[in-house]
Design a protein around this motif. Structure first.
Motif, PDB file in Angstrom:
ATOM      1  N   GLN A 108       0.989  -1.146  -0.136  1.00  0.00           N
ATOM      2  CA  GLN A 108       0.130  -0.161  -0.032  1.00  0.00           C
ATOM      3  C   GLN A 108       0.986   1.294   0.061  1.00  0.00           C
ATOM      4  O   GLN A 108       1.908   1.220   0.565  1.00  0.00           O
ATOM      5  N   LYS A 109       0.486   2.357  -0.708  1.00  0.00           N
ATOM      6  CA  LYS A 109       1.094   3.489  -0.691  1.00  0.00           C
ATOM      7  C   LYS A 109       0.422   4.528   0.265  1.00  0.00           C
ATOM      8  O   LYS A 109      -0.712   4.457   0.505  1.00  0.00           O
ATOM      9  N   VAL A 110       1.366   5.060   0.911  1.00  0.00           N
ATOM     10  CA  VAL A 110       0.953   6.115   2.033  1.00  0.00           C
ATOM     11  C   VAL A 110       1.806   7.396   1.780  1.00  0.00           C
ATOM     12  O   VAL A 110       2.717   7.430   1.006  1.00  0.00           O
ATOM     13  N   SER A 111       1.113   8.468   2.295  1.00  0.00           N
ATOM     14  CA  SER A 111       1.898   9.664   2.237  1.00  0.00           C
ATOM     15  C   SER A 111       2.266  10.024   3.760  1.00  0.00           C
ATOM     16  O   SER A 111       1.250  10.171   4.656  1.00  0.00           O
ATOM     17  N   LEU A 153       5.860  10.599  -0.144  1.00  0.00           N
ATOM     18  CA  LEU A 153       5.297   9.269  -0.667  1.00  0.00           C
ATOM     19  C   LEU A 153       6.251   7.908  -0.173  1.00  0.00           C
ATOM     20  O   LEU A 153       7.289   8.283  -0.588  1.00  0.00           O
ATOM     21  N   GLU A 165       5.959   3.361   0.325  1.00  0.00           N
ATOM     22  CA  GLU A 165       5.248   2.317  -0.001  1.00  0.00           C
ATOM     23  C   GLU A 165       5.676   1.283   1.253  1.00  0.00           C
ATOM     24  O   GLU A 165       6.845   1.191   1.782  1.00  0.00           O
ATOM     25  N   LYS A 195      -1.339   9.310   5.423  1.00  0.00           N
ATOM     26  CA  LYS A 195      -2.710   9.253   4.625  1.00  0.00           C
ATOM     27  C   LYS A 195      -2.531   8.093   3.593  1.00  0.00           C
ATOM     28  O   LYS A 195      -1.313   8.047   3.002  1.00  0.00           O
ATOM     29  N   LEU A 241      -3.244   6.211   0.126  1.00  0.00           N
ATOM     30  CA  LEU A 241      -3.515   6.792  -1.304  1.00  0.00           C
ATOM     31  C   LEU A 241      -3.975   5.659  -2.047  1.00  0.00           C
ATOM     32  O   LEU A 241      -4.054   4.600  -1.699  1.00  0.00           O
TER      33      LEU A 241
END
Length: 68
Positions: free
Chosen positions: A10-13, A18, A20, A66, A68
């Motif tokens: 999952q990708k997050v901020s 950015l 992973e 957060k 993404l």
């Protein structure tokens, strides 16, 4: 949602950065040995961010994450 609820890939901020989520991996700590950490790979930089396993109970909002 908690940090432990994020799935690998999952990708997050993270504060606008950015990254992973790579999952829980063993990481070598100098002058200590290997320990398990939550690993996030920063996009484009090739650097990693590490979080302790106990941080899994923290919420995404409290850590300024957060999805993404």
């Amino acid at each position: 949602m908690k940090l432990s609820d994020i799935k690998p890939g999952q990708k997050v901020s993270l504060n606008g950065i950015l990254a992973e989520y790579k999952g829980i991996q063993k990481v070598k700590i100098p002058n200590f040995g290997k320990v398990e950490k939550r690993v996030f790979k920063i996009e484009g930089a090739g650097e990693y961010l590490y979080y302790n396993l106990t941080d899994g109970s923290k919420t995404l909002k409290s850590e300024k994450f957060k999805l993404l």
